[in-house]
Write a protein that holds these residues in place. Sequence first.
Motif, PDB file in Angstrom:
ATOM      1  N   ALA A 173       0.834  -1.203   0.000  1.00 23.62           N
ATOM      2  CA  ALA A 173       0.000   0.000   0.000  1.00 23.62           C
ATOM      3  C   ALA A 173       0.868   1.252   0.000  1.00 23.62           C
ATOM      4  N   ARG A 174       1.925   1.253   0.803  1.00 28.18           N
ATOM      5  CA  ARG A 174       2.806   2.416   0.850  1.00 28.18           C
ATOM      6  C   ARG A 174       3.590   2.567  -0.446  1.00 28.18           C
ATOM      7  N   GLN A 175       3.970   1.430  -1.034  1.00 30.95           N
ATOM      8  CA  GLN A 175       4.690   1.483  -2.302  1.00 30.95           C
ATOM      9  C   GLN A 175       3.815   2.082  -3.398  1.00 30.95           C
ATOM     10  N   GLN A 176       2.566   1.668  -3.440  1.00 28.68           N
ATOM     11  CA  GLN A 176       1.649   2.167  -4.463  1.00 28.68           C
ATOM     12  C   GLN A 176       1.342   3.647  -4.247  1.00 28.68           C
ATOM     13  N   ALA A 177       1.175   4.052  -2.984  1.00 28.99           N
ATOM     14  CA  ALA A 177       0.914   5.465  -2.695  1.00 28.99           C
ATOM     15  C   ALA A 177       2.094   6.332  -3.115  1.00 28.99           C
ATOM     16  N   LEU A 178       3.294   5.830  -2.861  1.00 34.56           N
ATOM     17  CA  LEU A 178       4.494   6.574  -3.238  1.00 34.56           C
ATOM     18  C   LEU A 178       4.619   6.670  -4.754  1.00 34.56           C
ATOM     19  N   ALA A 179       4.336   5.575  -5.457  1.00 34.10           N
ATOM     20  CA  ALA A 179       4.419   5.578  -6.923  1.00 34.10           C
ATOM     21  C   ALA A 179       3.413   6.548  -7.530  1.00 34.10           C
ATOM     22  N   ALA A 180       2.228   6.636  -6.922  1.00 32.67           N
ATOM     23  CA  ALA A 180       1.204   7.548  -7.423  1.00 32.67           C
ATOM     24  C   ALA A 180       1.593   9.005  -7.215  1.00 32.67           C
ATOM     25  N   ALA A 181       2.302   9.272  -6.125  1.00 35.78           N
ATOM     26  CA  ALA A 181       2.667  10.647  -5.792  1.00 35.78           C
ATOM     27  C   ALA A 181       3.979  11.092  -6.425  1.00 35.78           C
ATOM     28  N   LEU A 182       4.848  10.126  -6.743  1.00 32.17           N
ATOM     29  CA  LEU A 182       6.185  10.452  -7.245  1.00 32.17           C
ATOM     30  C   LEU A 182       6.470   9.607  -8.495  1.00 32.17           C
ATOM     31  N   PRO A 183       6.229  10.149  -9.684  1.00 29.64           N
ATOM     32  CA  PRO A 183       6.397   9.389 -10.926  1.00 29.64           C
ATOM     33  C   PRO A 183       7.768   8.728 -11.073  1.00 29.64           C
ATOM     34  N   ALA A 184       8.812   9.376 -10.566  1.00 25.34           N
ATOM     35  CA  ALA A 184      10.162   8.814 -10.698  1.00 25.34           C
ATOM     36  C   ALA A 184      10.302   7.490  -9.961  1.00 25.34           C
ATOM     37  N   PHE A 185       9.406   7.246  -9.008  1.00 25.63           N
ATOM     38  CA  PHE A 185       9.480   6.011  -8.217  1.00 25.63           C
ATOM     39  C   PHE A 185       8.730   4.851  -8.871  1.00 25.63           C
ATOM     40  N   LYS A 186       7.869   5.151  -9.847  1.00 29.34           N
ATOM     41  CA  LYS A 186       6.995   4.117 -10.426  1.00 29.34           C
ATOM     42  C   LYS A 186       7.734   2.869 -10.920  1.00 29.34           C
ATOM     43  N   PRO A 187       8.899   3.011 -11.573  1.00 27.93           N
ATOM     44  CA  PRO A 187       9.592   1.794 -12.038  1.00 27.93           C
ATOM     45  C   PRO A 187      10.054   0.880 -10.895  1.00 27.93           C
ATOM     46  N   TYR A 188      10.031   1.414  -9.670  1.00 29.35           N
ATOM     47  CA  TYR A 188      10.516   0.628  -8.529  1.00 29.35           C
ATOM     48  C   TYR A 188       9.371   0.092  -7.675  1.00 29.35           C
ATOM     49  N   ALA A 189       8.152   0.365  -8.106  1.00 26.08           N
ATOM     50  CA  ALA A 189       6.975  -0.165  -7.400  1.00 26.08           C
ATOM     51  C   ALA A 189       6.615  -1.511  -8.025  1.00 26.08           C
ATOM     52  N   THR A 190       7.422  -2.511  -7.768  1.00 22.01           N
ATOM     53  CA  THR A 190       7.293  -3.806  -8.450  1.00 22.01           C
ATOM     54  C   THR A 190       6.527  -4.850  -7.636  1.00 22.01           C
ATOM     55  N   MET A 191       6.179  -4.531  -6.414  1.00 18.56           N
ATOM     56  CA  MET A 191       5.472  -5.492  -5.578  1.00 18.56           C
ATOM     57  C   MET A 191       4.037  -5.650  -6.058  1.00 18.56           C
ATOM     58  N   ASP A 192       3.535  -6.894  -6.036  1.00 22.34           N
ATOM     59  CA  ASP A 192       2.145  -7.128  -6.414  1.00 22.34           C
ATOM     60  C   ASP A 192       1.501  -8.128  -5.454  1.00 22.34           C
ATOM     61  N   GLN A 193       0.252  -8.439  -5.695  1.00 20.92           N
ATOM     62  CA  GLN A 193      -0.497  -9.299  -4.780  1.00 20.92           C
ATOM     63  C   GLN A 193       0.107 -10.692  -4.646  1.00 20.92           C
ATOM     64  N   SER A 194       0.773 -11.165  -5.691  1.00 19.84           N
ATOM     65  CA  SER A 194       1.367 -12.503  -5.617  1.00 19.84           C
ATOM     66  C   SER A 194       2.450 -12.588  -4.548  1.00 19.84           C
ATOM     67  N   ASP A 195       3.148 -11.458  -4.293  1.00 18.13           N
ATOM     68  CA  ASP A 195       4.162 -11.449  -3.236  1.00 18.13           C
ATOM     69  C   ASP A 195       3.525 -11.704  -1.879  1.00 18.13           C
ATOM     70  N   ILE A 196       2.348 -11.135  -1.681  1.00 17.14           N
ATOM     71  CA  ILE A 196       1.617 -11.334  -0.426  1.00 17.14           C
ATOM     72  C   ILE A 196       1.067 -12.756  -0.347  1.00 17.14           C
ATOM     73  N   ASP A 197       0.467 -13.204  -1.449  1.00 14.76           N
ATOM     74  CA  ASP A 197      -0.145 -14.534  -1.472  1.00 14.76           C
ATOM     75  C   ASP A 197       0.885 -15.634  -1.274  1.00 14.76           C
TER      76      ASP A 197
END
Length: 201
Positions: A173-197
């Motif tokens: 959730a924090r990664q996604q919020a950061l990616a939404a607020a800071l475009p330069a961070f988007k390529p590093y927001a690689t976590m997805d639901q499968s990591d949690i599952d």
Amino acid sequence: MTSRLLLPTLLLCLPLAACGNPDAGKAAPAAGQPAGRTAAAVDADSIGKTVQEATDKARKELAQGNISISGSNDAKAEITPQGDLLIDGTTVPTDANQRKLLLDYRRQVEALAGAGMNIGVAGANLGVKAAGEALKGIFSGDTQGIEERVNAESSKIEAEAKRLCTLLPEMMARQQALAAALPAFKPYATMDQSDIDDCGK
């Protein structure tokens, strides 16, 4: 160290740190004591101290150093303790809100890494416990209850692993919020639901 590879690395390094000294854990030979027993003896205090020192060092480096994060490109990205985002060594301009989100994300990475360290310590302790119980059984002839006593120690690892998994949804959730607020961070927001599952597996 990348956030995606941080935990596996810690889990490998901490138990190995306890075994890095081939002479650590060997008791001094006592008069009349069989040589084989001396070579096999496990000094829990010595190993525990080595693991604790490695853990303390790792925690200090994590708190005081830059945290590297992996992404979908080759550019190296880091988050500093002050909340700066560095990409290939260049500071990305951020406003107060973006810096706050960077710090929030960094703290979540630190919490996740801390949980990983706890698992590493518990794993090292389990090794010491298992070796100690096995040796005690061999030399005393009493092997009853060894498995139960070792399993009691292994339950601590399971508890720490469950705690680690509970941190992942908030991290995403924090990664996604950061990616939404800071475009330069988007390529590093690689976590997805499968990591949690997959965490519980």
